[in-house]
Design an enzyme around this catalytic site. Structure first.
Site, PDB file in Angstrom:
ATOM      1  N   ASP A  30       0.855  -1.182   0.000  1.00  0.00           N
ATOM      2  CA  ASP A  30       0.000   0.000   0.000  1.00  0.00           C
ATOM      3  C   ASP A  30       0.894   1.237   0.000  1.00  0.00           C
ATOM      4  O   ASP A  30       1.900   1.278   0.720  1.00  0.00           O
ATOM      5  CB  ASP A  30      -0.916   0.012   1.226  1.00  0.00           C
ATOM      6  N   GLU A 150     -14.543  -9.862  -6.657  1.00  0.00           N
ATOM      7  CA  GLU A 150     -14.849 -10.255  -5.270  1.00  0.00           C
ATOM      8  C   GLU A 150     -16.339 -10.128  -5.010  1.00  0.00           C
ATOM      9  O   GLU A 150     -17.025  -9.297  -5.596  1.00  0.00           O
ATOM     10  CB  GLU A 150     -14.039  -9.399  -4.289  1.00  0.00           C
ATOM     11  N   LYS A 206     -19.961  -9.134 -11.600  1.00  0.00           N
ATOM     12  CA  LYS A 206     -20.051  -8.454 -10.299  1.00  0.00           C
ATOM     13  C   LYS A 206     -21.089  -7.332 -10.325  1.00  0.00           C
ATOM     14  O   LYS A 206     -21.980  -7.270  -9.472  1.00  0.00           O
ATOM     15  CB  LYS A 206     -18.679  -7.902  -9.924  1.00  0.00           C
ATOM     16  N   ASN A 210     -24.853  -7.249  -8.383  1.00  0.00           N
ATOM     17  CA  ASN A 210     -25.222  -6.224  -7.407  1.00  0.00           C
ATOM     18  C   ASN A 210     -26.406  -5.391  -7.875  1.00  0.00           C
ATOM     19  O   ASN A 210     -27.247  -4.973  -7.064  1.00  0.00           O
ATOM     20  CB  ASN A 210     -24.023  -5.331  -7.105  1.00  0.00           C
ATOM     21  N   ALA A 254     -37.523  -5.001   3.883  1.00  0.00           N
ATOM     22  CA  ALA A 254     -37.817  -3.579   3.671  1.00  0.00           C
ATOM     23  C   ALA A 254     -37.038  -2.721   4.660  1.00  0.00           C
ATOM     24  O   ALA A 254     -36.766  -3.141   5.784  1.00  0.00           O
ATOM     25  CB  ALA A 254     -39.313  -3.325   3.825  1.00  0.00           C
ATOM     26  N   CYS A 262     -20.690  -0.857  -2.282  1.00  0.00           N
ATOM     27  CA  CYS A 262     -20.880  -1.696  -3.477  1.00  0.00           C
ATOM     28  C   CYS A 262     -22.106  -1.320  -4.300  1.00  0.00           C
ATOM     29  O   CYS A 262     -21.987  -0.941  -5.460  1.00  0.00           O
ATOM     30  CB  CYS A 262     -20.950  -3.163  -3.076  1.00  0.00           C
ATOM     31  N   LYS A 265     -22.211   2.275  -5.898  1.00  0.00           N
ATOM     32  CA  LYS A 265     -21.134   2.450  -6.874  1.00  0.00           C
ATOM     33  C   LYS A 265     -21.314   1.551  -8.092  1.00  0.00           C
ATOM     34  O   LYS A 265     -21.142   1.982  -9.235  1.00  0.00           O
ATOM     35  CB  LYS A 265     -19.786   2.154  -6.205  1.00  0.00           C
TER      36      LYS A 265
END
Length: 476
Positions: A30, A150, A206, A210, A254, A262, A265
């Protein structure tokens, strides 16, 4: 296998820890040197159940390490996994600058043909662009770019990685596919299905998955509004349709709308890539618009529960993160709720078991309480925004003694309505008619409290009075 994972955010940390747990040797890279120092010191920058223990265990066993510099990419490195962020731009498209920067650096430092596994969520065609960029930077070096999306849910990411529904591999050559099968062999041996397909198909899986789940959430939220209008219970309706195997019960709860890193986006990114290719995704567009409207409408529910005027009212908001078992505040429905309450003139008090530090970065002019009971003190309304398990055990009677007005707005249908009704609360939930406490229940509760108080007074008084035998002696 020996792996380098570039990016030590949520996906990178979880993937690195879990792959090390499977027996691989992983070095997480990183460019944030302070984060790397934190990780080396055993301080995990995110909250995720089981993650801290798994990282500590694998660091101690020498299978997991952290660095701020990309190591030499020799033949000892079997694969490089890219798990950097792809945040949305203002137009909804994914910002791929970090992906391309990593590709440039890997191409420059490679001294041996490398497999590059893209774990980050990216729009379709990204792998092609990365492959072309790396080939242009190093024409004589072979790079195999693989899509391996993922499917990690915050709050259950470790379980999702170690026991996934499926593993998707998007690669064009057999060598790359075999490498990924070797990487995930411990999981495949326990029954996990590894699905191999083209790279573009894998990139679409992916975002498409979603978007479909977001559609289920938006649908049941609209059904909840209809249930309230006709006097039905949305949970009974959801149960009835969820038993249909073609539909399934998952994501039919609900609530105040979806949030997190996720769904918002990925749906907007899918819409943006469709527009770029001249395709209309009307259903996805509607889901996005419906969810945004949903989050903004939650403030009106509280206003209605308090008879339309929030000026000078105090609202206690329990739960701030977009879901339990995470400290993630990104696109959390609680943010839109609190903004609406403040705009309407309310004072807001908040508490969350794990999200308070991150919430301070997003919220202003709110009172941060140390626990749920202090949060409720003096409130005109308690609003449950996130269904943390510990909130299920809250003492309704105790809350009733702390608040100024007994009004509960449960935006997750999570708390026991009868317990709050018995404590004298008016209960407003999602997709259900509002419930008022019955007078005879209130009278019974008051009598019960009076009896307890009288009993305690008698016991305390008895403890303070001397025994009769001693009383005589004292008088003599």
């Amino acid at each position: 296998m020996r792996l380098v994972i570039i990016g030590s955010g949520y996906v990178g940390l979880v993937s690195g820890a879990c792959l090390a747990e499977l027996g691989h040797h992983v070095m997480c890279v990183d460019n944030d040197a302070s984060k790397v120092e934190q990780l080396r010191a055993g301080q995990i920058p995110i909250y995720e159940p089981q993650l801290s223990e798994m990282i500590s265990r694998n660091v101690a066993q020498g299978r997991l390490g952290f660095t701020s510099q990309l190591p030499a990419l020799s033949k000892e490195i079997h694969a490089i996994m890219v798990a950097v962020g792809t945040p949305p731009r203002t137009n909804g498209s994914a910002d791929l600058s970090a992906i391309f920067a990593v590709a440039q650096e890997v191409a420059a430092k490679a001294v041996h043909p490398q497999m590059v596994i893209i774990k980050s969520t990216v729009p379709v065609g990204t792998g092609d662009s990365v492959q072309a960029l790396m080939h242009k930077a190093r024409p004589g070096m072979h790079f195999s770019v693989i899509s391996n999306p993922e499917f990690l849910r915050e709050g259950s990411a470790i379980d999702d990685f170690m026991a996934p529904d499926r593993i998707v591999v998007g690669a064009g050559d057999e060598t790359a596919r075999n490498t990924l099968r070797a990487l995930y062999a411990p999981l495949e041996r326990t029954g996990t299905q590894v699905i191999c397909m083209g790279r573009r198909e894998a990139e679409l899986v992916k975002c498409a998955a979603n978007a479909f789940l977001a559609t289920k959430i938006a649908f049941i939220n609209e059904m909840a509004d209809l249930c309230e209008a006709v006097g039905a219970d949305v949970e009974e309706v959801a149960h009835g349709i969820g038993l249909d195997e073609r539909i399934g019960a998952a994501f039919l709860q609900a609530g105040p709308g979806y949030g997190g890193s996720c769904f918002p986006k990925d749906t907007t990114a899918l819409q943006a890539i469709a527009q770029e290719h001249g395709v209309n995704l009307r259903l996805v567009e509607t889901v996005i618009a419906s969810n945004e409207a949903r989050k903004r409408s939650m403030g009106r529910r509280i206003s209605k529960a308090l008879h339309g005027d929030l000026t000078g009212r105090v609202v206690a908001v329990l739960g701030l993160t977009f879901k339990p078992d995470t400290d993630d505040m990104r696109d959390s429905p609680s943010l839109a709720l609190i903004d609406a309450l403040q705009r309407a003139g309310a004072t807001v008090q908040v508490f969350d078991p794990q999200g308070m530090n991150r919430a301070r970065m997003h919220l202003h002019d709110v009172h941060f309480a140390d626990n749920a009971y202090l949060c409720a003190e003096g409130a005109d309304c308690i609003a449950l925004a996130t269904h943390w398990p510990e909130f299920a055990t809250l003492d309704a009677e105790r809350l009733g003694q702390l608040v100024r007005k007994k009004v509960l707005v449960d935006l997750r249908n999570f708390l026991d309505p009868q317990a709050f009704l018995n404590a004298g609360f008016a209960v407003h939930a999602i997709g259900r008619p509002p419930q008022q406490p019955r007078r005879h229940n209130l009278v019974a509760a008051q009598r019960h409290r009076a009896r307890n108080q009288a009993r305690e007074a008698f016991i305390n008084g008895a403890k303070q009075r001397p025994h009769p035998a001693l009383q005589d002696g004292m008088n003599g």
